[in-house]
Design an enzyme around this catalytic site. Structure first.
Site, PDB file in Angstrom:
ATOM      1  N   SER A 203      -3.059  -0.122 -10.080  1.00 42.49           N
ATOM      2  CA  SER A 203      -1.938  -1.135  -9.613  1.00 42.49           C
ATOM      3  C   SER A 203      -1.494  -1.586 -11.077  1.00 42.49           C
ATOM      4  CB  SER A 203      -2.768  -1.500  -8.513  1.00 42.49           C
ATOM      5  OG  SER A 203      -1.778  -1.720  -7.985  1.00 42.49           O
ATOM      6  N   ASP A 464      -1.249   5.521  -0.172  1.00 38.90           N
ATOM      7  CA  ASP A 464      -0.770   4.574  -0.003  1.00 38.90           C
ATOM      8  C   ASP A 464       0.508   3.641  -0.026  1.00 38.90           C
ATOM      9  OD1 ASP A 464      -1.465   1.681  -1.791  1.00 38.90           O
ATOM     10  OD2 ASP A 464      -1.180   3.039  -4.079  1.00 38.90           O
TER      11      ASP A 464
END
Length: 538
Positions: A203, A464
């Protein structure tokens, strides 16, 4: 029976917000900060004592002995790498695992990102670090990010004190650590000038891994960037668009219908209070605060994981509730459809009870009292990450701008509303003033969607919510997946699903085992290339 359920759900929300293996990037606005604080309060009550400012919630099934198994170490860092007149240092925390190390092996460093590095210990024990180091005879390190966990370099989190929390300072932290690293139990030169280092992150930390490979190719031999948000954006309404496109179609149908009905009812004069009352929120003054609470279950998508032990149940439970059918109700002359009634039932059970009985709904969920966000002695990770969001990264999440586009969040969540925590939390300092909008160009000039380097792998999940900020975004050009530049998509995967593993890896789902095997394969090829180049120059 309801109260234990509520507590467990609150802890699931809190784990999600604080980046357990299911999630990483903090999805916070003013309302998210409200909810995080309420969840921390509930946790304190459940534990019967105060918890440290930046402590995070225990990952389900995470052995409490991990901190003892991997003792913390500290590396001395300058507060300011660029201004030598700032004569101050701090200890940057890190952990080392040498269980699998063989002489001449590589070093794998996992970037702690925007939370306490302690949260990453499971990845060292039986996640991606264990997988790679076991396969290659490597040494594993978790490096905590400045201003998070115990790597706090300042006395408070005032606007001025946070001015050293920048991408550039954090890059130099990692580079200096890599160049000067030594580990007394191993009598070898393990610094990045003499040993191949592979940088891993997920991330925000995934973007850092990619950026480190680009900026420091002399010491970062390779990098794996998982769910790497290499594209910074002021308006990141794409977060909701990924969910709308990829999540359970039946649930999304009911959610779109419910949001349209809620917005239509709020457009009717005098209907705001009756509608809020249906949700148990009659005392909430502002309509945008009301609808911002309704986005809470969407954060559960990011928290899902292939491992049930660490996966959030929030989204599945919400979808079951909103799709349950049944009859609508009458609010005066207005007919409220079943999906709104079901939505309201979920909020009454899962959100409203988080407000302590001695506080009003407005005190718990209102966001217009600026003083709630201005405590400079609050050194929680929310304040550090919000500063990064407001200065360099963005990712504010309003509703999509096109009024004809199907919406899963209310039209009342505007960009101004979604970003107002910046002006609320960070008053102008003597040295720093928060910019009107984050300087996202400082991130995007490092490569944006097109960032590529030899021995830089991108691994993303097709479902995602952060995919639209990664090189797998529909905004990006297509790429070829090669050993030198791996470009892999986990079908049905969500947020950095390759990062966690199982103590018994043979029990991992087949598609996760394949991804882990692919990572081992291309890393071994990279290391073979390194050995050959060393031999050629010997």
């Amino acid at each position: 029976m309801i109260k234990p359920l509520l507590l467990s759900l609150a802890l699931v929300h809190a784990c999600s917000a604080l980046n357990t293996p299911g999630t990483q990037l903090l999805r916070l606005g003013s309302q998210g900060i409200n909810l995080l604080r309420l969840q921390q309060h509930q946790r304190k009550l459940s534990l019967g004592h105060d918890s440290p400012t930046q402590s995070t919630f225990q990952v389900p099934n995470q052995p409490k002995s991990l901190a003892a198994k991997y003792p913390e170490l500290y590396f001395d860092q300058p507060l300011d790498h660029f201004d030598k007149a700032v004569d101050h240092t701090f200890g940057q925390r890190y952990w080392v695992d040498d269980r699998f190390y063989k002489s001449g092996g590589p070093v794998f460093v996992l970037d702690g990102g925007e939370t306490s590095g302690e949260d990453r210990l499971p990845y060292m024990d039986y996640g991606i670090l264990e997988i790679l180091s076991k396969a290659t005879g490597g040494l594993s390190i978790i490096l905590e990010h400045r201003y998070y966990g115990n790597s706090i370099p300042v006395a408070n989190f005032s606007t001025d004190s946070l001015r050293w929390l920048t991408n550039e300072q954090a890059f130099e932290d990692s580079a200096r650590f890599m160049r000067e690293f030594s580990y007394p139990p191993i009598d070898e030169d393990l610094s990045a000038t003499a040993t191949p280092w592979i940088y891993y992150g997920g991330s925000y930390a995934g973007a850092r891994a990619a950026h480190m490979r680009k900026l420091y190719p002399d010491i970062v031999y390779g990098a794996i960037a998982s769910s790497a948000v290499t594209h910074a954006a002021v308006d990141y309404s794409d977060y909701y668009e990924v969910i709308r496109q990829t999540a359970n179609a039946t649930c999304i149908h009911h959610l779109v219908s419910a949001i349209k009905s809620i917005d239509d009812i709020l457009d009717i004069p005098l209907m705001s209070t009756p509608l809020k009352a249906l949700f148990g929120l009659a005392g909430l003054k502002h309509d945008d605060d009301f609808v911002s609470l309704l986005t809470e279950p969407l954060g559960g998508v990011q928290g899902t994981n292939w491992d049930p032990a660490v996966s959030s149940l929030t989204w599945d439970q919400f979808c079951e509730q909103i799709s349950a059918g049944g009859a609508g109700v009458e609010l005066g002359l207005v007919r409220v459809p079943a999906e709104v009634v079901n939505y309201a039932a979920w909020v009454r059970v899962n959100i409203v009870p988080q407000c302590p009985k001695d506080l009003t709904v407005e005190e718990c969920f209102g966001t217009y009292d600026d003083t709630k966000f201005q405590d400079e002695t609050d050194m929680g990770s929310w304040r550090a990450w919000t500063f990064q969001v407001c200065t360099q990264w963005g990712y504010f999440m309003p509703t999509p701008a096109d009024p004809d586009w199907p919406r899963i969040v209310s039209k009342r969540i505007t960009l101004d509303y979604a970003s107002k925590q910046c002006k609320q939390a960070f008053l102008p300092g003597k040295h720093v003033i928060i910019p009107h909008w984050p300087r996202v160009y400082q991130v995007n000039r490092l490569g944006d969607y097109g960032l590529t380097m030899p021995r830089l792998a991108f691994i993303d999940g097709s479902s995602d919510p952060w995919k639209a900020a990664t090189p797998h975004s529909w905004h990006a050009n297509t790429r070829v997946d090669t050993t030198d530049r791996p470009f892999k998509l986990i079908r049905g995967g969500v947020h950095h699903w390759d990062e966690n593993g199982l103590e018994e890896p043979e029990k991992e789902p087949a598609f996760i085992k394949r991804m882990h095997a692919e990572e081992v394969r291309f890393v071994k090829e990279w290391l073979k290339e390194y050995s050959e180049s060393q031999a050629a120059t010997a």
